[in-house]
Design a protein around this motif. Structure first.
Motif, PDB file in Angstrom:
ATOM      1  N   THR A 144       3.071   9.267  -8.239  1.00 21.41           N
ATOM      2  CA  THR A 144       4.077   8.211  -8.228  1.00 21.41           C
ATOM      3  C   THR A 144       3.915   7.317  -7.010  1.00 21.41           C
ATOM      4  OG1 THR A 144       5.647   9.648  -9.387  1.00 21.41           O
ATOM      5  CG2 THR A 144       6.551   7.725  -8.258  1.00 21.41           C
ATOM      6  N   ALA A 145       3.626   7.935  -5.858  1.00 24.62           N
ATOM      7  CA  ALA A 145       3.430   7.163  -4.628  1.00 24.62           C
ATOM      8  C   ALA A 145       2.221   6.239  -4.738  1.00 24.62           C
ATOM      9  CB  ALA A 145       3.267   8.106  -3.437  1.00 24.62           C
ATOM     10  N   ILE A 146       1.147   6.731  -5.320  1.00 30.54           N
ATOM     11  CA  ILE A 146      -0.053   5.911  -5.492  1.00 30.54           C
ATOM     12  C   ILE A 146       0.229   4.735  -6.416  1.00 30.54           C
ATOM     13  CG2 ILE A 146      -2.360   5.881  -6.541  1.00 30.54           C
ATOM     14  CD1 ILE A 146      -2.748   8.717  -5.418  1.00 30.54           C
ATOM     15  N   ALA A 147       0.889   5.018  -7.543  1.00 34.93           N
ATOM     16  CA  ALA A 147       1.209   3.956  -8.495  1.00 34.93           C
ATOM     17  C   ALA A 147       2.123   2.907  -7.860  1.00 34.93           C
ATOM     18  CB  ALA A 147       1.860   4.548  -9.731  1.00 34.93           C
ATOM     19  N   ARG A 148       3.051   3.361  -7.043  1.00 37.27           N
ATOM     20  CA  ARG A 148       3.962   2.419  -6.408  1.00 37.27           C
ATOM     21  C   ARG A 148       3.226   1.540  -5.412  1.00 37.27           C
ATOM     22  NH1 ARG A 148       9.211   4.851  -3.858  1.00 37.27           N
ATOM     23  NH2 ARG A 148       9.333   5.637  -5.992  1.00 37.27           N
ATOM     24  N   TRP A 149       2.344   2.151  -4.621  1.00 37.71           N
ATOM     25  CA  TRP A 149       1.587   1.372  -3.651  1.00 37.71           C
ATOM     26  C   TRP A 149       0.656   0.373  -4.327  1.00 37.71           C
ATOM     27  CZ3 TRP A 149       1.177  -0.478   1.007  1.00 37.71           C
ATOM     28  CH2 TRP A 149       1.979   0.069   2.016  1.00 37.71           C
ATOM     29  N   GLN A 150       0.181   0.701  -5.504  1.00 37.56           N
ATOM     30  CA  GLN A 150      -0.651  -0.250  -6.238  1.00 37.56           C
ATOM     31  C   GLN A 150       0.154  -1.473  -6.653  1.00 37.56           C
ATOM     32  OE1 GLN A 150      -2.199   2.418  -9.229  1.00 37.56           O
ATOM     33  NE2 GLN A 150      -4.070   2.840  -8.063  1.00 37.56           N
TER      34      GLN A 150
ATOM     35  N   GLY B 138       0.857  12.704   3.158  1.00 42.02           N
ATOM     36  CA  GLY B 138       2.166  13.252   2.804  1.00 42.02           C
ATOM     37  C   GLY B 138       3.334  12.404   3.259  1.00 42.02           C
ATOM     38  N   GLU B 139       3.093  11.475   4.175  1.00 43.66           N
ATOM     39  CA  GLU B 139       4.200  10.672   4.706  1.00 43.66           C
ATOM     40  C   GLU B 139       4.930   9.868   3.630  1.00 43.66           C
ATOM     41  OE1 GLU B 139       4.378   8.273   8.678  1.00 43.66           O
ATOM     42  OE2 GLU B 139       3.833   6.831   7.119  1.00 43.66           O
ATOM     43  N   PRO B 140       4.230   9.195   2.712  1.00 43.75           N
ATOM     44  CA  PRO B 140       4.942   8.386   1.713  1.00 43.75           C
ATOM     45  C   PRO B 140       5.903   9.188   0.835  1.00 43.75           C
ATOM     46  CG  PRO B 140       2.628   7.787   1.773  1.00 43.75           C
ATOM     47  CD  PRO B 140       2.769   9.037   2.581  1.00 43.75           C
TER      48      PRO B 140
ATOM     49  N   ILE C 121       7.360   1.905   8.785  1.00 47.34           N
ATOM     50  CA  ILE C 121       6.895   0.823   9.639  1.00 47.34           C
ATOM     51  C   ILE C 121       6.610   1.349  11.046  1.00 47.34           C
ATOM     52  CG2 ILE C 121       9.180   0.092  10.450  1.00 47.34           C
ATOM     53  CD1 ILE C 121       8.195  -2.810  10.200  1.00 47.34           C
ATOM     54  N   ASP C 122       7.163   2.522  11.339  1.00 42.32           N
ATOM     55  CA  ASP C 122       7.037   3.090  12.683  1.00 42.32           C
ATOM     56  C   ASP C 122       6.150   4.334  12.700  1.00 42.32           C
ATOM     57  OD1 ASP C 122       8.825   4.530  11.148  1.00 42.32           O
ATOM     58  OD2 ASP C 122      10.050   5.144  12.862  1.00 42.32           O
ATOM     59  N   GLY C 123       5.395   4.535  11.622  1.00 41.86           N
ATOM     60  CA  GLY C 123       4.527   5.715  11.546  1.00 41.86           C
ATOM     61  C   GLY C 123       3.163   5.351  11.002  1.00 41.86           C
ATOM     62  N   LEU C 124       2.643   6.202  10.147  1.00 40.81           N
ATOM     63  CA  LEU C 124       1.294   6.003   9.619  1.00 40.81           C
ATOM     64  C   LEU C 124       1.202   4.792   8.697  1.00 40.81           C
ATOM     65  CD1 LEU C 124       0.415   9.722   8.752  1.00 40.81           C
ATOM     66  CD2 LEU C 124      -0.179   8.434  10.818  1.00 40.81           C
ATOM     67  N   GLY C 125       2.316   4.356   8.144  1.00 38.65           N
ATOM     68  CA  GLY C 125       2.306   3.203   7.249  1.00 38.65           C
ATOM     69  C   GLY C 125       2.356   1.866   7.961  1.00 38.65           C
TER      70      GLY C 125
END
Length: 210
Positions: free
Chosen positions: A96-102, A154-156, A165-169
């Motif tokens: 789900t996270a991958i699809a959302r980021w796409q 795992g963060e997303p 915005i304040d981490g790995l993303g």
């Protein structure tokens, strides 16, 4: 002694944001069933805006914790990302996270964060107040490999909207329009305004010179 502030959220980002601003808050996560709260709300309100949803959840969390928190200020918060007219919380799984980021890449969304503040202090105002802060987020046009690598951290999966915005993303957020602390999950300027509505100054809660 500064008023005791309880954060009705297990989010380490929110607590650290307060700490860096000089406020030490204790944490007590609520046991609210978020789906049930929204389901009940949608039955009574025909057209529900994202800003209303996060505010309702923030209120439910604050009230749940405040029921057993005497002589304290209780702050509930909730965040969601509005993307192409749809609202998203934490992704259920990596796919789900991958699809959302796409969908997010090269696009923009609105991060809504609801705040609900309850004054349970002895001798305090016994008041309650809430509001929602919203910030536009512009995402970088990252490729599938970058998305997969980010989701693999795992963060997303742990945050609303599947990014920080304040981490790995952070490298994948090109710019924002609005208050960046809203994107972290707690708008410090809005919290200051809510405190003022309850007759408190920001300096009243500061516990350090950070």
């Amino acid at each position: 002694m500064p008023p005791h502030l309880i954060l009705a959220s297990a989010s380490p980002g929110r607590r650290e944001l307060l700490r860096r601003a000089g406020i030490e808050a204790s944490v007590q996560a609520s046991g609210v069933d978020e789906d049930a709260v929204l389901s009940t709300l949608r039955e009574s309100v025909s057209e529900l805006e994202p800003a209303d949803e996060v505010l309702a959840l923030a209120r439910a969390k604050a009230e749940d914790v405040a029921a057993n928190a005497a002589d304290a200020l209780v702050l509930g918060c909730d965040s969601m990302l509005e993307l192409d007219g749809e609202v998203h919380g934490k992704p259920a799984d990596a796919a789900t996270a991958i699809a959302r980021w796409q969908r997010m890449r090269g696009n923009r969304g609105v991060l809504h964060t609801g705040h609900w503040l309850i004054d349970n202090r002895l001798g305090g105002s016994a008041g309650l107040i809430g509001a929602t802060a919203s910030t536009i987020v512009h995402f970088a046009d990252i490729d599938d490999a970058e998305i997969a690598a980010y989701v693999a951290t795992g963060e997303p999966l742990r945050v609303a909207g599947a990014f920080t915005i304040d981490g790995l993303g952070g490298p994948f957020v090109e710019r924002i329009e609005g208050d960046h602390t809203t994107v972290v999950g707690l708008s410090l300027p809005l919290l200051r305004a809510l405190l003022a509505e309850l007759g408190l100054h920001w300096r009243d809660l500061r516990t350090s010179a950070h």
